[in-house]
Design an enzyme around this catalytic site. Structure first.
Site: not given
Ligand code: COA
Length: 460
Positions: A29, A81, A119, A162, A212, A255, A264, A346, A382
């Site tokens: 989506d 990294e 990072c 990302t 993470s 970050h 967040k 990113n 991380s």
């Molecule tokens: N409309 C609006 N928002 C939506 C949506 C929609 N249709 N569908 C999902 N979302 C929102 C979710 O509610 C969530 O928001 P929240 O974080 O405020 O709860 C956000 O979008 C992400 O959705 P989520 O289901 O958590 O995504 P995911 O499980 O597929 O993975 C990451 C998201 C970031 C964990 C993933 O991309 C990842 O592993 N990235 C690499 C690691 C990383 O960046 N880590 C960060 C710390 S260094």
């Protein structure tokens, strides 16, 4: 002795993937990417670019803009990294490239290392070089700290949305024209974790995404607690009875693995800072639910094992982010730092500093007087470690910021088709073939098949 940033340059690859194309191809989506994660475009490195090229391009830009010769540079640190060698530091590659322009041996006197801690390593490099300056070791020379990364995740993984690529170079001196860092308040936290790591020989990381995200918040909060102790004991900030130290930080740079993570993190830190203040009571009334409390002992494992708590906590956070109190702080302190991340993606080590540049530029364009404003930094890597520190924008910042233009860095980029993107991602093209020729930039021309030696040229 003062120490801080004189100038910041950015190098962004000229290729990108648009979330419209990505979301359609992966059947995700688009609202999840744009509204949920805050990603609109992701910069992608061309076939003739590696992280050393990106770093050299950012470094060359800052040296040219400030009319700096290698003899003026005492230290050149690279933090990344995305390293491609276990022994030879990326600095050496960058020096080799720059000496093609400035002349062989021109950096011969210069010191520096490649630093690694996911990072956060750029922030450690920054801190160490600021202390080199503060100790009086710089002898009127500059330090250059360059953060450069290609954020690459497995095709089809949840991290794939990302990604991004780019480098940021920071020119440091004892007479900074942009930002002076606050001494004696830098705070750190560290623990041994497996939230994100890239074992030897792997091109992409092993990622536990939600873990993470949570660790990021917990580690930054721990570092913030230590920062708070330090600012109170040094009397850098003396908050009143209904005040938090965050009230005294005019801008926050977090970050940004994706821009929504900054938002967040802001909500999480405000909760942590405000829940013991009188203002919390009226905010809870507006939110309309009590703040969920994690079961004892409240470790990351117990939190992640409790889906009910996570659900309630996300709901609470969402409601908090809808309050006027949060929106006001978000708009004033954070939102400008997220603009570049939305369009570039990113940058791992460089994402915090791309955010700083974004904040300075877009706030300046609004006509805000930034002189004397305190900027707070929340850096996370991380593995895992966080750093919290701060600095104050100088009186003469406008001379530097008015020459910056992120829009021009991002214009004339080529939108990749998903097929082109996947071809680049798989590394299936020979080095002689790339999407763009890289005019006016350092490019990679060869990686020797038998000994892995790399050749670069500056394409004038
Ligand atoms: N409309 C609006 N928002 C939506 C949506 C929609 N249709 N569908 C999902 N979302 C929102 C979710 O509610 C969530 O928001 P929240 O974080 O405020 O709860 C956000 O979008 C992400 O959705 P989520 O289901 O958590 O995504 P995911 O499980 O597929 O993975 C990451 C998201 C970031 C964990 C993933 O991309 C990842 O592993 N990235 C690499 C690691 C990383 O960046 N880590 C960060 C710390 S260094």
């Amino acid at each position: 002795m003062a120490a801080g940033i004189d100038d910041i340059s950015v190098y962004i690859p000229k290729l990108y993937v648009d979330t419209e194309d990505f979301a359609q191809a992966r059947d995700v989506d688009i609202d999840k990417m744009r509204k949920g994660l805050g990603i609109y475009q992701m910069a992608i490195a061309d076939n003739n670019q590696d992280p050393a090229c990106l770093a050299a391009n950012a470094t060359y830009k800052i040296m040219k803009r400030n009319d700096i010769h290698p003899k003026d540079v005492g230290r050149l640190y690279i933090s990344t990294e995305s390293s491609f060698d276990e022994s030879k530091a990326m600095n050496a590659y960058v020096v080799g490239m720059l000496e093609q322009v400035y002349g062989p041996g021109t950096f011969g006197h210069c010191g520096g290392v490649e630093t690694k801690f996911a990072c956060v390593s750029g922030s450690y490099a920054l801190y160490d070089n600021l202390n080199w300056i503060r100790a009086g070791e710089a002898d009127s020379q500059y330090a250059l700290v360059v953060v450069s990364d290609i954020a690459k995740y497995d095709l089809g993984s949840s991290g794939e949305m990302t990604q991004g690529a780019g480098a940021v170079a920071m020119l440091l001196s004892d007479d900074p024209h942009l930002l002076t860092f606050d001494p004696k308040v830098t705070a750190t936290s560290i623990s041994d974790e497996y939230d994100f790591y890239r074992p030897f020989g792997k091109d992409t990381p092993i990622v536990h995404g939600q873990y993470s995200n949570l660790l990021y918040l917990l580690q930054v909060r721990k570092a913030l607690d230590l920062y708070k102790k330090k600012v109170l004991s040094t009397k850098l900030i003396t908050p009143g009875p209904d005040e938090s130290i965050l009230d005294y930080i005019d801008y926050l740079n977090m970050h940004l693995p994706y821009s929504a993570m900054g938002r967040k993190a802001l909500a999480y830190l405000l909760r942590h800072e405000w829940r013991h203040l009188p203002r919390w009571k009226s905010l809870i009334e507006k939110i309309g639910m009590a703040e969920p409390v994690a079961q004892h002992p409240g470790t990351i494992e117990t939190i992640l094992a409790n889906p009910e708590f996570i659900k309630d906590d996300s709901k609470f956070n969402r409601l908090l982010m809808e309050t006027d109190e949060f929106i006001d702080i978000y708009e004033k302190k954070l939102s400008s730092s997220l603009i570049a991340s939305k369009m570039i993606g990113n940058l791992y080590t460089a994402s915090l500093y791309l955010g700083l540049r974004s904040s300075l530029e877009y706030e300046h364009r609004k006509g805000v007087d930034l002189a004397g404003k305190r900027v707070g930094f929340g850096s996370y890597g991380s593995g895992s470690s966080a750093m919290v520190f701060s600095g104050v924008i100088t009186e003469e910042y406008a001379d530097v910021v008015s020459k910056m233009n992120l829009d021009s860095e991002m214009k004339n980029r080529r939108r990749l088709t998903l097929d082109e993107y996947e071809l680049l991602h798989r590394g299936q093209m020979p080095l002689t073939e790339s999407i763009l020729s890289g005019d006016g930039e350092f490019i990679l021309t060869d990686v020797n098949k038998s000994n892995s030696e790399r050749q670069y040229v500056f394409k004038s």
